[in-house]
Scaffold this active site. Structure first.
Site, PDB file in Angstrom:
ATOM      1  N   LYS A  22      39.027  54.088  38.109  1.00  0.00           N
ATOM      2  CA  LYS A  22      40.428  53.664  38.208  1.00  0.00           C
ATOM      3  C   LYS A  22      40.982  53.298  36.839  1.00  0.00           C
ATOM      4  O   LYS A  22      42.107  53.669  36.482  1.00  0.00           O
ATOM      5  CB  LYS A  22      40.544  52.460  39.138  1.00  0.00           C
ATOM      6  CG  LYS A  22      41.962  51.929  39.275  1.00  0.00           C
ATOM      7  CD  LYS A  22      42.022  50.514  39.830  1.00  0.00           C
ATOM      8  CE  LYS A  22      41.648  49.498  38.771  1.00  0.00           C
ATOM      9  NZ  LYS A  22      42.074  48.124  39.129  1.00  0.00           N
ATOM     10  N   ASN A  23      40.198  52.559  36.055  1.00  0.00           N
ATOM     11  CA  ASN A  23      40.692  52.070  34.772  1.00  0.00           C
ATOM     12  C   ASN A  23      40.844  53.178  33.733  1.00  0.00           C
ATOM     13  O   ASN A  23      41.447  52.955  32.685  1.00  0.00           O
ATOM     14  CB  ASN A  23      39.788  50.962  34.239  1.00  0.00           C
ATOM     15  CG  ASN A  23      39.922  49.677  35.036  1.00  0.00           C
ATOM     16  OD1 ASN A  23      40.904  49.484  35.760  1.00  0.00           O
ATOM     17  ND2 ASN A  23      38.949  48.795  34.930  1.00  0.00           N
ATOM     18  N   CYS A 117      46.040  40.710  39.374  1.00  0.00           N
ATOM     19  CA  CYS A 117      45.049  39.704  39.752  1.00  0.00           C
ATOM     20  C   CYS A 117      45.277  38.393  39.025  1.00  0.00           C
ATOM     21  O   CYS A 117      45.643  38.364  37.857  1.00  0.00           O
ATOM     22  CB  CYS A 117      43.632  40.200  39.436  1.00  0.00           C
ATOM     23  SG  CYS A 117      43.035  41.459  40.568  1.00  0.00           S
ATOM     24  N   ARG A 122      46.938  37.346  30.551  1.00  0.00           N
ATOM     25  CA  ARG A 122      46.727  38.604  29.840  1.00  0.00           C
ATOM     26  C   ARG A 122      48.071  38.994  29.230  1.00  0.00           C
ATOM     27  O   ARG A 122      48.775  39.857  29.736  1.00  0.00           O
ATOM     28  CB  ARG A 122      46.196  39.678  30.803  1.00  0.00           C
ATOM     29  CG  ARG A 122      44.782  39.376  31.265  1.00  0.00           C
ATOM     30  CD  ARG A 122      44.213  40.478  32.111  1.00  0.00           C
ATOM     31  NE  ARG A 122      44.672  40.390  33.484  1.00  0.00           N
ATOM     32  CZ  ARG A 122      44.269  41.205  34.455  1.00  0.00           C
ATOM     33  NH1 ARG A 122      43.400  42.162  34.186  1.00  0.00           N
ATOM     34  NH2 ARG A 122      44.719  41.072  35.670  1.00  0.00           N
ATOM     35  N   ASP A 314      34.152  42.573  34.167  1.00  0.00           N
ATOM     36  CA  ASP A 314      34.339  43.085  35.525  1.00  0.00           C
ATOM     37  C   ASP A 314      33.054  43.113  36.340  1.00  0.00           C
ATOM     38  O   ASP A 314      33.083  43.412  37.534  1.00  0.00           O
ATOM     39  CB  ASP A 314      34.943  44.493  35.484  1.00  0.00           C
ATOM     40  CG  ASP A 314      36.438  44.473  35.249  1.00  0.00           C
ATOM     41  OD1 ASP A 314      37.035  43.385  35.257  1.00  0.00           O
ATOM     42  OD2 ASP A 314      37.025  45.557  35.055  1.00  0.00           O
ATOM     43  N   ARG A 406      42.064  47.854  45.824  1.00  0.00           N
ATOM     44  CA  ARG A 406      42.696  48.194  44.552  1.00  0.00           C
ATOM     45  C   ARG A 406      41.708  48.865  43.595  1.00  0.00           C
ATOM     46  O   ARG A 406      42.127  49.552  42.657  1.00  0.00           O
ATOM     47  CB  ARG A 406      43.267  46.939  43.877  1.00  0.00           C
ATOM     48  CG  ARG A 406      44.504  46.363  44.558  1.00  0.00           C
ATOM     49  CD  ARG A 406      45.095  45.212  43.743  1.00  0.00           C
ATOM     50  NE  ARG A 406      45.219  45.600  42.351  1.00  0.00           N
ATOM     51  CZ  ARG A 406      44.626  44.959  41.335  1.00  0.00           C
ATOM     52  NH1 ARG A 406      43.875  43.909  41.562  1.00  0.00           N
ATOM     53  NH2 ARG A 406      44.800  45.378  40.097  1.00  0.00           N
TER      54      ARG A 406
END
Length: 429
Positions: A22-23, A117, A122, A314, A406
């Site tokens: 996903k990233n 999230c 950030r 993560d 997600r």
């Protein structure tokens, strides 16, 4: 709201395939905005909520988006609406990734300040300051970032700290800027490298990805591309932990083993046997097949999260579950986000002995957990609670699992195929 129910104590075996990252997919899909004519085709795209969100965002701007299974095709030649609205951006921080491409191609953009999230601050100031150094005039008002530029120009930019989305945003913007841009103290994550490789296939001139200094020589235009997204290293590492906590023995296919050195080293130190399978075991873009075997009792291991190539933030929550089952005391220190221990309180409900002191979580392994109703606070926390449920005695009920959707494609179905007693309970209206 959907819930996931897990009955622990069942050994996992068989084989499972890692989905696309996903990233990596999110910035690569956003990069389609840089192409003024033709349709780009992206494969191995995970069918996740965040992917649907960015596809919807691109569609609202005027791009033609065709999604089928794990393929997404995008024609951004008709983009005319240069705004990313709050309604979409609030659900996914990665929406900020359209800012650089819009400014680079159209000279104008309005992007809502991001949500996502709740794992800590950030800030987007690194994105903004970098774009300003490239000639953009930016103002932030009423919750939106408004930017204008006749044409961006090259700049020598040093990040105060490595930022993945900041590096990606400026790298995309610099691809169409006039002159050469140098990004120093750049993020080195594999997903940043995947974007660089994709941009280069579009015609961008990029060098140095994977190091702290990336150089981009701007070009006048980019062309459509066919590109396959790399496998998800965080999903692969999460599955490795699943093997560990269930005393499992299974094969992980398409595992990007060469991009997981820090995580694999800690998992092996804790007591997992991890080895490539096949004739040569040489990693490629699609990864390798890896056999993971749990070897109990586990050893307590200290971990400190760091930007790549360090141990990924993560994976912090998932690794903590493994430490709950280990002998002795482990110290897990979180250096990337200041608010990423919210899963600790839910693990404590399951019998975990964890004490948080500042940015460190001290875990005394008890060798067992007990099922309980728990609530996910963010994406990786939800994965950690599923792992805890797999290891626990009795039943665990996890609510707010929309976070899981997600970032993990059909996670419970993959675990079911390995023998887990897990099911989703869909909320009824």
């Amino acid at each position: 709201m959907d819930k996931i129910l897990v009955k622990g104590g069942h050994r996992l075996a068989g084989e499972v395939v890692v989905s696309g990252a996903k990233n990596a997919a999110l910035p690569i899909l956003a990069s389609s905005l840089l192409v003024s004519g033709g349709r780009s085709r992206f494969s191995n795209v995970p069918r996740l909520r965040d992917i649907s969100t960015i596809c919807t965002l691109l569609s609202t701007m005027g791009a033609k988006v065709y999604a089928h299974e794990e393929v997404v095709e995008i024609d951004a030649s008709g983009v005319s609406i240069l705004e990313a609205s709050y309604d979409l951006v609030k659900t996914m921080r990665a929406s900020i990734l359209v800012l650089g491409p819009l400014l680079a191609r159209f000279g104008e953009a309005s992007v809502s300040l991001p949500g996502g999230c709740a794992i800590g601050a950030r800030p987007v100031n690194l994105h903004i300051s970098g774009l300003e150094m490239m000639g953009a005039k930016i103002r932030v008002e009423h919750g939106y970032i408004h930017g204008q530029a006749q044409r961006l120009h090259g700049a020598d930019i040093t990040f105060d700290l490595p930022t993945v989305t900041g590096t990606e945003n400026l790298m995309m913007a610099a691809s169409l800027a006039r002159g050469t841009t140098v990004l120093r103290n750049a993020a080195r994550e594999p997903e940043v490298c995947d974007l660089a490789i994709c941009l280069r296939q579009m015609g961008a001139r990029i060098m140095g990805e994977g190091t702290a200094t990336i150089s981009i020589e701007g070009v006048d235009k980019l062309h459509p591309v066919e590109y396959e997204i790399m496998p998800d290293r965080i999903e692969a590492a999460t599955l490795m932990v699943a093997s560990g906590v269930t005393n499992g023995d299974f094969l992980i296919k398409n595992c990007p083993l060469d991009k997981m050195a820090a995580e694999v080293a800690k998992l092996q130190e804790a007591g997992l046997a991890i080895s490539p399978v096949g004739k040569n075991g040489e990693p490629g873009h699609n990864g390798v097949d890896v056999r993971v075997v749990s070897q109990r009792p586990f050893t307590s291991v200290d971990v400190k999260t760091m930007p790549y190539p360090g141990f990924a933030t993560d994976m912090q929550a998932q690794f903590m579950v493994l430490m709950c089952l280990a002998r002795g005391t482990s110290v897990i220190t979180e250096t990337v986000f200041e608010n990423r221990f919210m899963h600790v309180f839910e693990l404590q409900r399951m019998g975990a002995d964890i004490e948080v002191e500042g940015r460190s979580a001290i875990t005394k392994g008890s060798g067992k957990l007990s099922g309980a109703p728990v609530m996910a606070s963010d994406l990786r926390a939800s994965a950690s609670l599923v792992l805890a449920g797999l290891a626990a005695e009795g039943e665990t009920i996890i609510s707010r699992v929309y976070h899981l959707d997600r970032g993990y494609y059909q996670f419970e179905k993959k675990l079911q195929a390995l023998g887990a007693h897990i099911r989703r309970e869909t909320a009824t209206a």
